[in-house]
Motif scaffolding. Structure first.
Motif, PDB file in Angstrom:
ATOM      1  N   THR A  91      11.319  72.148 -24.892  1.00 33.39           N
ATOM      2  CA  THR A  91      10.828  72.509 -26.218  1.00 33.39           C
ATOM      3  C   THR A  91      10.796  71.246 -27.077  1.00 33.39           C
ATOM      4  OG1 THR A  91      13.031  72.934 -27.121  1.00 33.39           O
ATOM      5  CG2 THR A  91      11.911  74.807 -26.070  1.00 33.39           C
ATOM      6  N   PRO A  92      10.061  71.254 -28.175  1.00 31.72           N
ATOM      7  CA  PRO A  92      10.066  70.078 -29.048  1.00 31.72           C
ATOM      8  C   PRO A  92      11.470  69.724 -29.551  1.00 31.72           C
ATOM      9  CG  PRO A  92       8.241  71.510 -29.627  1.00 31.72           C
ATOM     10  CD  PRO A  92       9.086  72.265 -28.627  1.00 31.72           C
ATOM     11  N   GLU A  93      12.352  70.711 -29.649  1.00 32.39           N
ATOM     12  CA  GLU A  93      13.713  70.481 -30.159  1.00 32.39           C
ATOM     13  C   GLU A  93      14.563  69.625 -29.224  1.00 32.39           C
ATOM     14  OE1 GLU A  93      11.722  73.464 -32.139  1.00 32.39           O
ATOM     15  OE2 GLU A  93      12.329  73.692 -30.049  1.00 32.39           O
ATOM     16  N   ILE A  94      14.180  69.521 -27.959  1.00 32.01           N
ATOM     17  CA  ILE A  94      14.987  68.703 -27.041  1.00 32.01           C
ATOM     18  C   ILE A  94      14.332  67.361 -26.741  1.00 32.01           C
ATOM     19  CG2 ILE A  94      16.129  70.727 -26.052  1.00 32.01           C
ATOM     20  CD1 ILE A  94      14.477  70.070 -23.437  1.00 32.01           C
ATOM     21  N   ASP A  95      13.359  66.952 -27.554  1.00 36.61           N
ATOM     22  CA  ASP A  95      12.738  65.643 -27.377  1.00 36.61           C
ATOM     23  C   ASP A  95      13.815  64.567 -27.466  1.00 36.61           C
ATOM     24  OD1 ASP A  95      10.757  63.716 -27.036  1.00 36.61           O
ATOM     25  OD2 ASP A  95      10.307  63.625 -29.182  1.00 36.61           O
ATOM     26  N   GLY A  96      13.971  63.788 -26.390  1.00 30.58           N
ATOM     27  CA  GLY A  96      14.999  62.754 -26.329  1.00 30.58           C
ATOM     28  C   GLY A  96      16.222  63.165 -25.517  1.00 30.58           C
ATOM     29  N   LEU A  97      16.214  64.370 -24.962  1.00 28.44           N
ATOM     30  CA  LEU A  97      17.342  64.884 -24.168  1.00 28.44           C
ATOM     31  C   LEU A  97      17.757  63.901 -23.086  1.00 28.44           C
ATOM     32  CD1 LEU A  97      19.184  67.312 -23.254  1.00 28.44           C
ATOM     33  CD2 LEU A  97      17.296  67.954 -21.750  1.00 28.44           C
ATOM     34  N   THR A  98      19.067  63.786 -22.897  1.00 24.41           N
ATOM     35  CA  THR A  98      19.610  62.996 -21.792  1.00 24.41           C
ATOM     36  C   THR A  98      20.493  63.896 -20.936  1.00 24.41           C
ATOM     37  OG1 THR A  98      19.615  60.961 -23.087  1.00 24.41           O
ATOM     38  CG2 THR A  98      21.046  61.012 -21.167  1.00 24.41           C
ATOM     39  N   VAL A  99      20.219  63.881 -19.627  1.00 22.38           N
ATOM     40  CA  VAL A  99      21.051  64.589 -18.661  1.00 22.38           C
ATOM     41  C   VAL A  99      21.432  63.610 -17.560  1.00 22.38           C
ATOM     42  CG1 VAL A  99      20.031  66.869 -19.124  1.00 22.38           C
ATOM     43  CG2 VAL A  99      19.087  65.448 -17.314  1.00 22.38           C
ATOM     44  N   THR A 100      22.569  63.870 -16.927  1.00 23.38           N
ATOM     45  CA  THR A 100      23.036  63.030 -15.822  1.00 23.38           C
ATOM     46  C   THR A 100      23.140  63.884 -14.582  1.00 23.38           C
ATOM     47  OG1 THR A 100      24.271  61.644 -17.372  1.00 23.38           O
ATOM     48  CG2 THR A 100      24.918  61.528 -15.042  1.00 23.38           C
ATOM     49  N   THR A 101      22.690  63.356 -13.457  1.00 20.90           N
ATOM     50  CA  THR A 101      22.803  64.079 -12.192  1.00 20.90           C
ATOM     51  C   THR A 101      24.150  63.751 -11.539  1.00 20.90           C
ATOM     52  OG1 THR A 101      21.604  62.317 -11.033  1.00 20.90           O
ATOM     53  CG2 THR A 101      20.317  64.205 -11.794  1.00 20.90           C
ATOM     54  N   PRO A 102      24.737  64.718 -10.849  1.00 21.44           N
ATOM     55  CA  PRO A 102      26.014  64.454 -10.157  1.00 21.44           C
ATOM     56  C   PRO A 102      25.778  63.567  -8.933  1.00 21.44           C
ATOM     57  CG  PRO A 102      25.245  66.669  -9.659  1.00 21.44           C
ATOM     58  CD  PRO A 102      24.290  66.103 -10.673  1.00 21.44           C
ATOM     59  N   ALA A 103      26.859  63.092  -8.367  1.00 22.32           N
ATOM     60  CA  ALA A 103      26.765  62.228  -7.189  1.00 22.32           C
ATOM     61  C   ALA A 103      26.110  62.950  -6.015  1.00 22.32           C
ATOM     62  CB  ALA A 103      28.146  61.731  -6.801  1.00 22.32           C
ATOM     63  N   ARG A 104      26.314  64.267  -5.930  1.00 21.08           N
ATOM     64  CA  ARG A 104      25.645  65.066  -4.883  1.00 21.08           C
ATOM     65  C   ARG A 104      25.401  66.468  -5.418  1.00 21.08           C
ATOM     66  NH1 ARG A 104      28.844  68.437  -1.675  1.00 21.08           N
ATOM     67  NH2 ARG A 104      31.034  68.343  -2.142  1.00 21.08           N
ATOM     68  N   GLN A 105      24.366  67.099  -4.895  1.00 21.42           N
ATOM     69  CA  GLN A 105      24.020  68.467  -5.283  1.00 21.42           C
ATOM     70  C   GLN A 105      24.604  69.442  -4.268  1.00 21.42           C
ATOM     71  OE1 GLN A 105      22.722  69.545  -7.999  1.00 21.42           O
ATOM     72  NE2 GLN A 105      21.561  67.864  -8.850  1.00 21.42           N
ATOM     73  N   GLY A 106      24.953  70.633  -4.762  1.00 27.03           N
ATOM     74  CA  GLY A 106      25.410  71.708  -3.888  1.00 27.03           C
ATOM     75  C   GLY A 106      26.762  71.560  -3.318  1.00 27.03           C
TER      76      GLY A 106
END
Length: 106
Positions: A91-106
């Motif tokens: 959405t426009p409200e999350i413009d600039g969002l930063t997320v980090t991925t974990p070292a491994r998925q699952g």
């Protein structure tokens, strides 16, 4: 378009543009962002799009719904800021969002 930054487990950022109405997971897949496996294709039926939402974005992104919380039980290294990015709508409200991925998925 909304800007989203994905930071991998080693700290390397990758900023891409996402289409309003899509999800943070779909945006990652369209832009070949490493670390987002998305094995269920966004059905909230696995935990392979697990990310950590930066603290300053948690209020705007909102909390995980009960079904998402249940799926996070299958994720590795779950933290208070863990989310499945298939459940985060662009959405426009999350413009600039930063997320980090974990070292491994699952």
């Amino acid at each position: 378009m909304v800007q989203i930054t994905y930071v991998d487990a080693k700290g390397t950022p990758r900023t891409v543009k996402g289409e309003v109405g899509s999800t943070v997971m779909e945006t990652a897949l369209r832009n070949n962002v490493p670390g987002i496996d998305a094995e269920c294709g966004g059905a909230c039926a696995c935990a392979t799009c697990h990310v950590y939402v930066a603290e300053e974005w948690q209020d705007r992104v909102g909390p995980a719904e009960p079904m998402e919380q249940d799926m996070l039980d299958f994720a590795s290294d779950v933290r208070p800021n863990s989310r499945l990015c298939c459940q985060i709508r662009v959405t426009p409200e999350i413009d600039g969002l930063t997320v980090t991925t974990p070292a491994r998925q699952g």
